[in-house]
Design a protein around this motif. Sequence first.
Motif, PDB file in Angstrom:
ATOM      1  N   THR A  45      23.371 -54.261  37.020  1.00 52.50           N
ATOM      2  CA  THR A  45      23.559 -55.443  36.174  1.00 52.50           C
ATOM      3  C   THR A  45      24.262 -55.159  34.841  1.00 52.50           C
ATOM      4  O   THR A  45      24.389 -56.058  34.022  1.00 52.50           O
ATOM      5  CB  THR A  45      22.234 -56.186  35.884  1.00 52.50           C
ATOM      6  N   LYS A  46      24.730 -53.942  34.615  1.00 48.59           N
ATOM      7  CA  LYS A  46      25.459 -53.629  33.381  1.00 48.59           C
ATOM      8  C   LYS A  46      26.939 -53.487  33.708  1.00 48.59           C
ATOM      9  O   LYS A  46      27.310 -52.756  34.627  1.00 48.59           O
ATOM     10  CB  LYS A  46      24.932 -52.342  32.755  1.00 48.59           C
ATOM     11  N   PRO A  47      27.823 -54.162  32.967  1.00 42.25           N
ATOM     12  CA  PRO A  47      29.253 -54.068  33.259  1.00 42.25           C
ATOM     13  C   PRO A  47      29.776 -52.647  33.054  1.00 42.25           C
ATOM     14  O   PRO A  47      29.389 -51.955  32.116  1.00 42.25           O
ATOM     15  CB  PRO A  47      29.908 -55.033  32.281  1.00 42.25           C
ATOM     16  N   VAL A  48      30.644 -52.223  33.978  1.00 40.57           N
ATOM     17  CA  VAL A  48      31.225 -50.895  33.947  1.00 40.57           C
ATOM     18  C   VAL A  48      32.728 -51.039  34.162  1.00 40.57           C
ATOM     19  O   VAL A  48      33.168 -51.854  34.977  1.00 40.57           O
ATOM     20  CB  VAL A  48      30.615 -50.009  35.068  1.00 40.57           C
ATOM     21  N   LYS A  49      33.515 -50.239  33.466  1.00 42.36           N
ATOM     22  CA  LYS A  49      34.955 -50.228  33.699  1.00 42.36           C
ATOM     23  C   LYS A  49      35.229 -49.574  35.047  1.00 42.36           C
ATOM     24  O   LYS A  49      34.502 -48.678  35.481  1.00 42.36           O
ATOM     25  CB  LYS A  49      35.677 -49.478  32.584  1.00 42.36           C
ATOM     26  N   ASN A  50      36.305 -50.007  35.693  1.00 39.51           N
ATOM     27  CA  ASN A  50      36.614 -49.518  37.039  1.00 39.51           C
ATOM     28  C   ASN A  50      36.787 -48.010  37.093  1.00 39.51           C
ATOM     29  O   ASN A  50      36.334 -47.356  38.031  1.00 39.51           O
ATOM     30  CB  ASN A  50      37.885 -50.204  37.560  1.00 39.51           C
ATOM     31  N   ASP A  51      37.428 -47.418  36.098  1.00 46.68           N
ATOM     32  CA  ASP A  51      37.672 -45.984  36.130  1.00 46.68           C
ATOM     33  C   ASP A  51      36.441 -45.157  35.727  1.00 46.68           C
ATOM     34  O   ASP A  51      36.421 -43.945  35.929  1.00 46.68           O
ATOM     35  CB  ASP A  51      38.867 -45.624  35.254  1.00 46.68           C
ATOM     36  N   GLU A  52      35.412 -45.773  35.172  1.00 48.51           N
ATOM     37  CA  GLU A  52      34.200 -45.054  34.769  1.00 48.51           C
ATOM     38  C   GLU A  52      33.079 -45.136  35.806  1.00 48.51           C
ATOM     39  O   GLU A  52      32.021 -44.547  35.610  1.00 48.51           O
ATOM     40  CB  GLU A  52      33.670 -45.620  33.443  1.00 48.51           C
ATOM     41  N   LEU A  53      33.296 -45.843  36.901  1.00 46.84           N
ATOM     42  CA  LEU A  53      32.235 -46.072  37.880  1.00 46.84           C
ATOM     43  C   LEU A  53      31.701 -44.776  38.463  1.00 46.84           C
ATOM     44  O   LEU A  53      30.493 -44.558  38.525  1.00 46.84           O
ATOM     45  CB  LEU A  53      32.734 -46.996  38.998  1.00 46.84           C
ATOM     46  N   GLY A  54      32.575 -43.878  38.876  1.00 45.27           N
ATOM     47  CA  GLY A  54      32.144 -42.621  39.488  1.00 45.27           C
ATOM     48  C   GLY A  54      31.282 -41.781  38.563  1.00 45.27           C
ATOM     49  O   GLY A  54      30.241 -41.253  38.964  1.00 45.27           O
ATOM     50  N   MET A  55      31.711 -41.647  37.305  1.00 49.06           N
ATOM     51  CA  MET A  55      30.951 -40.826  36.356  1.00 49.06           C
ATOM     52  C   MET A  55      29.592 -41.447  36.053  1.00 49.06           C
ATOM     53  O   MET A  55      28.591 -40.740  35.977  1.00 49.06           O
ATOM     54  CB  MET A  55      31.748 -40.645  35.061  1.00 49.06           C
ATOM     55  N   LYS A  56      29.550 -42.772  35.872  1.00 51.31           N
ATOM     56  CA  LYS A  56      28.272 -43.433  35.564  1.00 51.31           C
ATOM     57  C   LYS A  56      27.285 -43.310  36.730  1.00 51.31           C
ATOM     58  O   LYS A  56      26.106 -43.077  36.522  1.00 51.31           O
ATOM     59  CB  LYS A  56      28.511 -44.915  35.241  1.00 51.31           C
ATOM     60  N   VAL A  57      27.784 -43.461  37.966  1.00 50.03           N
ATOM     61  CA  VAL A  57      26.907 -43.335  39.138  1.00 50.03           C
ATOM     62  C   VAL A  57      26.423 -41.896  39.268  1.00 50.03           C
ATOM     63  O   VAL A  57      25.258 -41.644  39.587  1.00 50.03           O
ATOM     64  CB  VAL A  57      27.639 -43.813  40.416  1.00 50.03           C
ATOM     65  N   MET A  58      27.306 -40.927  39.021  1.00 58.05           N
ATOM     66  CA  MET A  58      26.914 -39.523  39.104  1.00 58.05           C
ATOM     67  C   MET A  58      25.808 -39.206  38.091  1.00 58.05           C
ATOM     68  O   MET A  58      24.840 -38.524  38.410  1.00 58.05           O
ATOM     69  CB  MET A  58      28.132 -38.627  38.849  1.00 58.05           C
ATOM     70  N   ASP A  59      25.938 -39.739  36.879  1.00 58.39           N
ATOM     71  CA  ASP A  59      24.904 -39.529  35.863  1.00 58.39           C
ATOM     72  C   ASP A  59      23.592 -40.196  36.262  1.00 58.39           C
ATOM     73  O   ASP A  59      22.510 -39.644  36.046  1.00 58.39           O
ATOM     74  CB  ASP A  59      25.360 -40.091  34.511  1.00 58.39           C
ATOM     75  N   LEU A  60      23.685 -41.373  36.853  1.00 59.18           N
ATOM     76  CA  LEU A  60      22.490 -42.121  37.228  1.00 59.18           C
ATOM     77  C   LEU A  60      21.744 -41.465  38.390  1.00 59.18           C
ATOM     78  O   LEU A  60      20.521 -41.435  38.416  1.00 59.18           O
ATOM     79  CB  LEU A  60      22.876 -43.553  37.594  1.00 59.18           C
ATOM     80  N   LEU A  61      22.480 -40.911  39.343  1.00 54.46           N
ATOM     81  CA  LEU A  61      21.864 -40.323  40.539  1.00 54.46           C
ATOM     82  C   LEU A  61      21.585 -38.834  40.409  1.00 54.46           C
ATOM     83  O   LEU A  61      21.138 -38.213  41.365  1.00 54.46           O
ATOM     84  CB  LEU A  61      22.768 -40.555  41.758  1.00 54.46           C
ATOM     85  N   GLU A  62      21.816 -38.264  39.252  1.00 54.38           N
ATOM     86  CA  GLU A  62      21.685 -36.822  39.065  1.00 54.38           C
ATOM     87  C   GLU A  62      20.310 -36.286  39.432  1.00 54.38           C
ATOM     88  O   GLU A  62      20.177 -35.287  40.106  1.00 54.38           O
ATOM     89  CB  GLU A  62      22.022 -36.464  37.615  1.00 54.38           C
TER      90      GLU A  62
END
Length: 150
Positions: free
Chosen positions: A77-94
């Motif tokens: 539910t938090k907006p993410v820029k298209n190019d930052e999606l991979g890094m944010k998911v990697m941080d979240l699932l670490e």
Amino acid sequence: MAMDLGGAKGGLKSDINVTPLVDVMLVLLVIMMLIAPLLQQGVSVKLPTATNTADKPETQGQTVIAIAKDKQIYLNTKPVKNDELGMKVMDLLEGQKEKIVIIKADTAVDYGAVMTAMDQLRKAGVEDMALITDQKKTGPGAPAARAGGQ
């Protein structure tokens, strides 16, 4: 034998009247019961329908990617820029042992936008993804249920 703490007839009593407290607590409980489902709704997307689906219950710890009809991507539910999606998911699932991501895409979103998001998730190391759909109604008045598939 009863004990009267009020002193003389008609004096002050030191008993606690719990009726107003119970009334307030019941009102708060009803308000919380009504508001809680609204807080979990997330991003509003119109999901596509499918007949061959499997029911998957939503849990609190799931990672959900929502793609709105304007191609805006939301991570939980938090907006993410298209190019930052991979890094944010990697941080979240670490710290999680199961790296599963659920994708909710609006029916108005083109296939390329969904594939771009899936490519970014694969680059981030996510192998298990589920596409969420609404179940196609089979008869008159049949309820639409949330379902997912891979």
